[in-house]
Design an enzyme around this catalytic site. Sequence first.
Site, PDB file in Angstrom:
ATOM      1  N   CYS A 100       0.826  -1.196   0.000  1.00 24.02           N
ATOM      2  CA  CYS A 100       0.000   0.000   0.000  1.00 24.02           C
ATOM      3  C   CYS A 100       0.860   1.244   0.000  1.00 24.02           C
ATOM      4  O   CYS A 100       1.751   1.402   0.800  1.00 24.02           O
ATOM      5  CB  CYS A 100      -0.883   0.002   1.225  1.00 24.02           C
ATOM      6  SG  CYS A 100      -1.947   1.409   1.251  1.00 24.02           S
ATOM      7  N   GLY A 101       0.562   2.123  -0.893  1.00 23.77           N
ATOM      8  CA  GLY A 101       1.345   3.339  -0.970  1.00 23.77           C
ATOM      9  C   GLY A 101       2.550   3.156  -1.858  1.00 23.77           C
ATOM     10  O   GLY A 101       3.331   4.063  -2.061  1.00 23.77           O
TER      11      GLY A 101
END
Lengths: 254, 254
Positions: A100-101
């Site tokens: 994520c990210g």
Amino acid sequence: MQVDIVKITKDKREEIKDIVTNEVPFTIHLNGRELLTLLSSPDNLKELTIGFLYSSGLINSIDQVKNITIDTRNWISHIDLTEDNKNDELVFKRLYTSGCGKGTLIYNTLDLIHKRKITNSFKISAEKIVRLMRTFQNSSVNFKETGGVHSAALSDGENISVFKEDIGRHNAIDKVVGEALIKKLKFKDFIILTSGRISSEIVFKIMKISVPCLISRSAPTDQAVKLARSIGLTLIGFVRGSRMNVYSGEDRLV
Amino acid sequence: MQVDIVKITKDKREEIKDIVTNEVPFTIHLNGRELLTLLSSPDNLKELTIGFLYSSGLINSIDQVKNITIDTRNWISHIDLTEDNKNDELVFKRLYTSGCGKGTLIYNTLDLIHKRKITNSFKISAEKIVRLMRTFQNSSVNFKETGGVHSAALSDGENISVFKEDIGRHNAIDKVVGEALIKKLKFKDFIILTSGRISSEIVFKIMKISVPCLISRSAPTDQAVKLARSIGLTLIGFVRGSRMNVYSGEDRLV
């Protein structure tokens, strides 16, 4: 949508009605969990959902779709997959934990797609490409009205089999992919036409569906050309009038 | 990048050298943590990083940037903010927990920007817009070479003050924003020119920098028009030759 605008020309100022293309924030819920929001045109959302999941490598067959409903009040699609889907947990794991990210969702999920060579004996002539591109451009009603959409199509080399438009060039291709899956068309017998520029993301999508040719009115990037060459995809750009540039896979041209 | 291509015209097939535009996966690390990856052109990455953070609402001033380094071997920017940055934890919280998977990062972060009216007495004539747009288009060297990039500029209504290109239309605007912040230019005295289509995402970016006018060669979407009207932004599209369509804020035209 119809809007009141002021049209200014050399010596004139006119208050007129104009049509602008519609945009909605469209959210995909996968197995009851919110996956992502795309900005898209508000049509063919079932095709967009299925095509996006497929071209991103999240599903490998339409048979993995158990059911799908589209909520056009809130612009949400609810799609449930059969249990034999292996990528689902992987995607959410990537999204919710370490991955994520790392990038946009698209960039994350696209690496689920394994690089494989396109070995396909499809052939097409330059004349047919010119003719197809003309038909393709004439098919774009929304573009003619608003100038605000991209279009994409699937063609067997003779006719346009599936044609879609969207404010996003990625979405237009995903809608075409979705409809082809619903209609059980075999990608290997088809080529993709697009009005939009070709970045590596687009070639990744094309790699997933394994069509032999990708044909565009616009320019490719260096990464798109490199990737196309490495997988044996015929990549043709700047098809305008009777001209075109062949960036990769000229052997499919007769 | 220079590539060998086959150029096909009506009666001719030529093997020539052609230039295609470069694309890199560019990753921003914020305070030591990976934030996201953008597909971008490999130039002005400092400007892109700062402009992206600002136009997405992640920083409110360039003074919040403690230091920034660009790694052009791996296409990574490392940006550290001063402690008084409030949005940082919020962004990572959104990314890593509930908000994650809600949308693309861009869509998530843009709602950090509060809607506010643009109250600005800037005025410009249609003739000046036509002249500026001509200069703007002639400035695009990379586009002329490759046809594969978008451009964006900041203008005081007389001259082009900042001009940038990128394979992504959002990135081109972010590079302009980044350079303006570095040069300490005041956005309220400037307008933005862009080659690209105007979706709601673009208007959100413009809202953050509070320039009074957004001028494009291309089409807006309905959401972009609605948003522009609600915040008092002058939105002009389809500026081609001496024609243009005014979608919002005609009062700034003299």
